[in-house]
Design an enzyme around this catalytic site. Structure first.
Site, PDB file in Angstrom:
ATOM      1  N   ASP A 239       0.854  -1.171   0.000  1.00 15.69           N
ATOM      2  CA  ASP A 239       0.000   0.000   0.000  1.00 15.69           C
ATOM      3  C   ASP A 239       0.902   1.237   0.000  1.00 15.69           C
ATOM      4  O   ASP A 239       2.083   1.171   0.349  1.00 15.69           O
ATOM      5  CB  ASP A 239      -0.876  -0.035   1.257  1.00 15.69           C
ATOM      6  CG  ASP A 239      -1.719   1.204   1.419  1.00 15.69           C
ATOM      7  OD1 ASP A 239      -2.412   1.572   0.462  1.00 15.69           O
ATOM      8  OD2 ASP A 239      -1.689   1.797   2.513  1.00 15.69           O
TER       9      ASP A 239
ATOM     10  N   ASP B 194      -0.350   5.222   0.672  1.00 13.18           N
ATOM     11  CA  ASP B 194      -0.688   6.213   1.691  1.00 13.18           C
ATOM     12  C   ASP B 194      -0.807   5.561   3.070  1.00 13.18           C
ATOM     13  O   ASP B 194      -1.601   4.640   3.268  1.00 13.18           O
ATOM     14  CB  ASP B 194      -2.005   6.901   1.352  1.00 13.18           C
ATOM     15  CG  ASP B 194      -1.915   7.721   0.066  1.00 13.18           C
ATOM     16  OD1 ASP B 194      -0.792   7.871  -0.458  1.00 13.18           O
ATOM     17  OD2 ASP B 194      -2.966   8.204  -0.403  1.00 13.18           O
TER      18      ASP B 194
END
Length: 274
Positions: free
Chosen positions: A10, A12
């Site tokens: 991932d 953010d």
């Protein structure tokens, strides 16, 4: 046979700091992974346009997964034989799992009157509003709105009404995922399905199944990826609890936030894997 490690991450709140999007604490680990020829595969709610810019900054030139698993982009130099069910597009093999953005905008529009004033959505927000709600600068806010397969929704109503909104979207055929800031409205796709498809494509290209997938994420839209990977890494967040998993094996939890926790746990994984 040595396993080929694949790092699905991932962005953010994980590889990028939740507040200022810095990845400085991860630079040394990125160098280590690059030196060991271990692909780092962004698996994110971000768009292809955002990744095109960010990949250069991070010195990554491999595959990436966009819009919460809606599509996988594989550079043709990484996997030379075209995987099945992909399209060739500007040097990439593209595997799409969701219908175009316009389809999801039409579904949201069906609910706009009933939930008037209770949500914001990227397609109707100004660049300034996107900047305010994401912390992005003007250039990156425009890139964030160049979506192809999904629509981010900022819920501003009550939690009870949010549940009703999500339920009605699901009844219309949408999949709704909670990210760090936004609901992601798209098709029957998620980061886990995209991870599994790309692992399989790598195995076909390599000619063996000796791969080890490592997934790192911090929020609800990462759960499917964390469940589908061989090793799951939950990154500590300053804004919410660790994502809840059903699995208990091969799960690492960082004690540090964001990219610091990312490096912390990958160090442990690499030591364990020799």
């Amino acid at each position: 046979m040595l396993k080929q490690l694949l790092v699905f991450t991932d962005m953010d709140g994980t590889l990028l700091d939740h507040h200022d999007y810095s990845y400085a604490p991860a630079l040394n680990m990125l160098d280590i992974l690059r030196g060991r020829h271990i692909p780092v595969i962004p698996t994110t709610s971000k768009t292809k346009a955002e990744l095109d810019s960010l990949m250069g900054d991070l010195q990554l030139n491999g595959p990436f997964i966009v819009e919460n698993g809606a599509a996988v982009y594989v550079p043709q130099h990484v996997i030379q034989n075209q995987p099945s069910d992909t399209l060739a597009n500007e040097g990439f093999w593209v595997k799409a799992f969701a219908q175009p953005r316009e389809h999801w905008l039409a579904l949201i529009d069906e609910l706009a009157e009933e939930f008037d004033g209770e949500f914001l959505q990227f397609s109707t927000m100004s660049v300034q509003q996107i900047m305010e709600h994401t912390g992005l600068d003007e250039c990156h806010a425009k890139l964030a709105n160049s979506r192809m397969y999904s629509e981010p929704v900022k819920w501003i109503g009550t939690s009870e009404r949010k549940t009703q909104f999500v339920t009605q979207l699901q009844q219309l055929g949408a999949t709704v995922l909670q990210g760090g800031r936004f609901l992601g409205v798209s098709g029957n796709c998620d980061k886990g399905q995209a991870l599994q498809w790309l692992v399989s494509a790598f195995q076909t290209s390599l000619g063996h199944k000796a791969t080890l997938s490592i997934a790192l994420g911090d929020s609800g839209n990462d759960v499917a990826m964390l469940e589908a990977s061989d090793i799951a890494v939950r990154i500590k967040s300053q804004s919410h609890a660790y994502p809840t998993l059903t699995r208990t094996d091969n799960v690492f939890d960082s004690t540090l936030y964001g990219p610091s926790g990312w490096s912390e746990c990958l160090t442990k994984v690499l030591i364990n894997e020799g």
